[in-house]
Design an enzyme around this catalytic site. Structure first.
Site, short mmCIF file in Angstrom:
data_model
loop_
_atom_site.label_atom_id
_atom_site.label_comp_id
_atom_site.label_asym_id
_atom_site.label_seq_id
_atom_site.Cartn_x
_atom_site.Cartn_y
_atom_site.Cartn_z
N PHE A 36 0.73 -1.27 0.02
CA PHE A 36 0.02 0.11 0.06
C PHE A 36 0.92 1.12 -0.08
O PHE A 36 0.32 2.48 -0.25
CB PHE A 36 -0.97 0.02 1.20
CG PHE A 36 -0.36 0.47 2.49
CD1 PHE A 36 -0.07 1.78 2.64
CD2 PHE A 36 0.22 -0.19 3.44
CE1 PHE A 36 0.66 2.18 4.00
CE2 PHE A 36 1.08 0.11 4.55
CZ PHE A 36 1.11 1.30 4.75
N LYS B 6 -1.17 -6.80 -9.29
CA LYS B 6 -2.25 -6.92 -8.17
C LYS B 6 -1.69 -6.09 -7.10
O LYS B 6 -1.02 -6.43 -6.14
CB LYS B 6 -2.10 -8.68 -7.74
CG LYS B 6 -3.38 -8.88 -7.04
CD LYS B 6 -3.88 -8.15 -5.74
CE LYS B 6 -2.98 -8.32 -4.69
NZ LYS B 6 -3.35 -7.30 -3.56
N GLU C 122 -4.97 -3.60 -2.21
CA GLU C 122 -6.38 -3.47 -2.15
C GLU C 122 -6.81 -2.13 -1.17
O GLU C 122 -7.84 -1.72 -1.24
CB GLU C 122 -7.17 -4.64 -1.50
CG GLU C 122 -6.85 -4.88 -0.06
CD GLU C 122 -5.65 -5.93 -0.29
OE1 GLU C 122 -4.82 -5.78 -0.72
OE2 GLU C 122 -5.72 -6.70 1.00
N ARG C 123 -5.85 -1.62 -0.41
CA ARG C 123 -6.12 -0.45 0.28
C ARG C 123 -6.01 0.93 -0.51
O ARG C 123 -6.78 1.73 -0.21
CB ARG C 123 -5.23 -0.45 1.47
CG ARG C 123 -5.21 -1.68 2.42
CD ARG C 123 -4.09 -1.52 3.45
NE ARG C 123 -4.13 -2.71 4.26
CZ ARG C 123 -2.94 -3.25 4.92
NH1 ARG C 123 -1.95 -2.33 4.81
NH2 ARG C 123 -2.99 -4.43 5.44
N SER D 262 5.24 -7.02 3.35
CA SER D 262 5.88 -7.44 4.42
C SER D 262 6.68 -8.62 4.72
O SER D 262 6.43 -9.38 4.02
CB SER D 262 4.63 -7.16 5.62
OG SER D 262 3.81 -8.40 5.27
N CYS E 215 9.35 1.93 3.35
CA CYS E 215 10.40 0.71 3.53
C CYS E 215 11.79 1.17 3.97
O CYS E 215 12.40 0.31 4.35
CB CYS E 215 10.31 -0.48 2.53
SG CYS E 215 10.97 0.26 1.06
N GLU F 45 8.90 -4.24 13.19
CA GLU F 45 8.81 -2.92 12.00
C GLU F 45 7.55 -2.39 12.54
O GLU F 45 6.43 -2.95 12.29
CB GLU F 45 8.78 -3.46 10.69
CG GLU F 45 8.56 -2.38 9.89
CD GLU F 45 8.38 -2.95 8.29
OE1 GLU F 45 7.74 -3.78 8.20
OE2 GLU F 45 8.96 -2.43 7.55
P1 NAD Z 1 1.67 -6.46 3.08
O1 NAD Z 1 2.57 -7.61 3.12
O2 NAD Z 1 0.41 -6.72 4.07
O3 NAD Z 1 1.06 -6.72 1.69
C1 NAD Z 1 1.60 -6.66 0.33
C2 NAD Z 1 0.67 -7.19 -0.57
O4 NAD Z 1 0.47 -8.74 -0.43
C3 NAD Z 1 -0.62 -6.67 -1.10
O5 NAD Z 1 -0.98 -6.52 -2.38
C4 NAD Z 1 -1.50 -7.52 -0.17
O6 NAD Z 1 -2.75 -7.50 -0.86
C5 NAD Z 1 -0.83 -8.93 -0.49
N1 NAD Z 1 -1.23 -9.89 0.67
C6 NAD Z 1 -1.60 -9.29 1.94
N2 NAD Z 1 -1.75 -10.57 2.71
C7 NAD Z 1 -1.32 -11.58 2.22
C8 NAD Z 1 -1.25 -12.89 2.33
N3 NAD Z 1 -1.65 -13.57 3.48
N4 NAD Z 1 -1.01 -14.03 1.26
C9 NAD Z 1 -0.63 -13.23 0.03
N5 NAD Z 1 -0.84 -11.96 -0.19
C10 NAD Z 1 -1.06 -11.21 0.70
O7 NAD Z 1 2.29 -5.25 2.99
P2 NAD Z 1 1.77 -3.65 3.10
O8 NAD Z 1 1.01 -3.47 4.35
O9 NAD Z 1 0.86 -3.41 2.01
O10 NAD Z 1 3.04 -3.03 2.87
C11 NAD Z 1 3.89 -2.68 3.90
C12 NAD Z 1 4.98 -3.41 4.12
O11 NAD Z 1 5.66 -3.56 2.62
C13 NAD Z 1 5.90 -3.14 5.03
O12 NAD Z 1 6.54 -4.21 5.89
C14 NAD Z 1 7.12 -2.43 4.39
O13 NAD Z 1 8.29 -2.59 4.85
C15 NAD Z 1 6.88 -3.32 3.08
N6 NAD Z 1 7.82 -2.75 1.75
C16 NAD Z 1 8.88 -3.35 1.45
C17 NAD Z 1 9.61 -2.53 0.43
C18 NAD Z 1 10.79 -3.21 -0.16
O14 NAD Z 1 11.37 -2.91 -1.21
N7 NAD Z 1 11.56 -4.02 0.76
C19 NAD Z 1 8.90 -1.54 0.01
C20 NAD Z 1 7.87 -0.87 0.39
C21 NAD Z 1 7.09 -1.71 1.30
#
Ligand code: NAD
Length: 498
Positions: free
Chosen positions: A149, A173, A176-177, A226, A281, A383
């Protein structure tokens, strides 16, 4: 109520599942739209469209493919204000910050306008007697990207740009937020000249991600999110024989040496710790001043700056920091702050009670500062992904370096110093993927690669840079020998049967 559909085969569709999820305005807590959630049939439709369009796109010469990106970049620039307002409305970050989000993605779309050069193969003449050997980079076919998101423009653009420039069809994909900007980008790509089916967007959470991972026709998956989900997606996609890169969370430390320009270091901590409400991140979440005196001065300088920070909705141009993304996130951050207090950290500035008139139901957390944090505390281990900065006080440079290296995450880090030797030593010895020297958020530019180490990234090859072209293409190597041809065998008499 506005409905945000999928983008399949060149047009927006509400899909076949009949399922929807609310999209909130984080500044007010109100539902502002609903997003369609894809079922298996919607993913199937996206894959069918991608599969039908991809061979023709791959056969289009690379320079013509690149020209679409020239148009795409121009269109994004033209729609910058509209995109930024839309992004802020769903994410909550300030409009200027949203422009940064879009620009850092746009730069990757600019970079891949040079993809024809990056797609060139290798050639060895005379690898054996009469033998030539050459390799070419061919698209994977259909690629998919699953994005978080916090950067709803930048990260989709990181993935879709090199994938598509390399001749793939792509299924995005997004989170969704905040799903509107990714759809808008797909519409602009079509307007730029991308054939329908080459970029499809499907919305949803775990079910559609699982369907992507299971789909036989999808050859490569890029994930950013994450760490627990990155780890799962990496394992499951690899199990299914797919090429996969999965980027996870972070805990980024900024080491401040006693000789650093402390005013600059404090400015850097403000921007990197509290910009985008700490939901980056590459946010700095741990300040590591070396020595008690440096720490005392940093904490004393930060306190009034936090108290003066203007927190508010993105619609107020004076806001420097917006709300966090969801009510659940707000609650989780406040709970972690309470746990920090219980576990013995010094709470210097407490953001738990923050409230803004007219926005009482918004997901705001005030900027928060902890001092004397230790590695055993939950606020250090987790985090937080919110506007909370922890100060850890190591006694020496070696202790600071050890702290950073012992942390399981390895996304970004920085050192602030005037000493070239300390900076050089740090850059060389630190176990982190991206390092800043007097630069708090060392996010590499489009033509370099972005990627962390340790629990911040699973798999090989970084986002953007030349790695991205490698990720979205497969190498084919041809060894060729031709039998002697007409140059040796020219005959001038009337051909007869031999
Ligand atoms: P998230 O892991 O909740 O979601 C990421 C994606 O995975 C979304 O598209 C979501 O719909 C999907 N998803 C959620 N739950 C899932 C599941 N159980 N199985 C499969 N797919 C699932 O992350 P978020 O809250 O959207 O984003 C924040 C996180 O992303 C933080 O941990 C941040 O550090 C990380 N991030 C990392 C980078 C990097 O380059 N390393 C960059 C940006 C964000």
């Amino acid at each position: 109520m506005r409905t945000i559909g999928h983008f399949i085969d060149g047009s927006e569709t509400q899909g076949q599942s009949g399922e929807f999820q609310d999209v909130f305005n984080p500044a007010t807590g109100e539902v502002q739209a609903r997003v369609a959630l894809a079922g298996a049939a919607d993913l199937e439709a996206a894959v069918a469209s991608a599969a039908a369009a991809q061979p023709q796109w791959a056969a289009t010469n690379p320079q013509r493919r690149a020209r679409v990106f020239f148009n795409f970049v121009a269109l994004i620039n033209q729609h910058m204000d509209e995109l930024a307002v839309l992004l802020s409305a769903e994410h909550g970050k300030t409009v200027d910050d949203s422009k940064g989000d879009i620009l850092r993605g746009l730069e990757v779309a600019e970079f891949v306008a040079g993809a024809p050069h990056l797609l060139k193969g290798e050639f060895t003449e005379g690898a054996g007697p009469g033998i030539d050997m050459y390799s070419m980079r061919q698209p994977v076919g259909i690629g998919a990207g699953i994005t978080p998101f916090n950067f709803p423009a930048m990260i989709p653009l990181w993935m879709l740009s090199p994938a598509i420039a390399a001749g793939n069809a792509f299924i995005l994909k997004p989170s969704e937020r905040d799903p509107s900007v990714p759809v808008r980008l797909a519409q602009l790509a079509l307007e730029a000249g991308l054939p329908k089916g080459i970029l499809n967007v499907v919305h949803g959470g775990k079910p559609v991600v699982d369907a992507i991972i299971a789909h036989e026709q999808i050859g490569a998956i890029s994930f950013v999110g994450s760490t627990p989900i990155a780890r799962q997606v990496y394992a499951a996609a690899a199990q299914n024989g797919k090429r996969v890169q999965a980027f996870g969370g972070a805990k980024n430390h900024m080491v401040i040496m006693p000789d650093a320009d402390l005013d600059k270091a404090v400015d850097a901590l403000m921007g990197a710790g509290y910009g985008s409400a700490g939901e980056r991140c590459m946010a700095v979440s741990v300040a590591v001043p070396v020595g008690e005196e440096t720490a005392d001065r940093i904490v004393a300088a930060l306190k009034p700056r936090l108290e003066a920070l203007k927190v508010g909705p993105a619609t107020d141009a004076a806001s420097e920091m917006g709300p966090v993304i969801t009510r659940a996130s707000q609650e989780r951050i406040k709970t972690l702050i309470s746990r920090g207090v219980e576990q013995g950290a010094d709470l210097v500035v407490d953001g738990r009670g923050f409230s803004l008139q007219g926005y009482e139901n918004g997901y705001f957390v005030g900027p928060t500062l902890f001092d004397r944090v230790t590695p055993e505390m939950d606020i250090y281990k987790e985090e937080i992904f919110g506007p909370v900065l922890s100060v850890v006080r190591p006694a020496s440079y070696e202790d600071a370096l050890q702290l950073v290296n012992d942390n399981p995450f390895g996304n970004g880090t920085a050192i602030f110093t005037r000493d070239g030797d300390a900076a050089r030593n740090f850059a060389s010895r630190v176990s982190i993927g991206m390092v800043g020297v007097n630069v708090p958020i060392p996010t590499p530019l489009a033509y370099h690669g972005f990627g962390g180490w340790k629990a911040s990234a699973f798999g090989d090859l970084n986002q953007h840079g030349t790695d991205s072209i490698r990720f979205w293409t497969r190498t084919k190597t041809v060894t060729s020998r031709w039998p002697s041809g007409i140059k040796d065998g020219a005959e001038f008499q009337m051909p007869t049967m031999k």
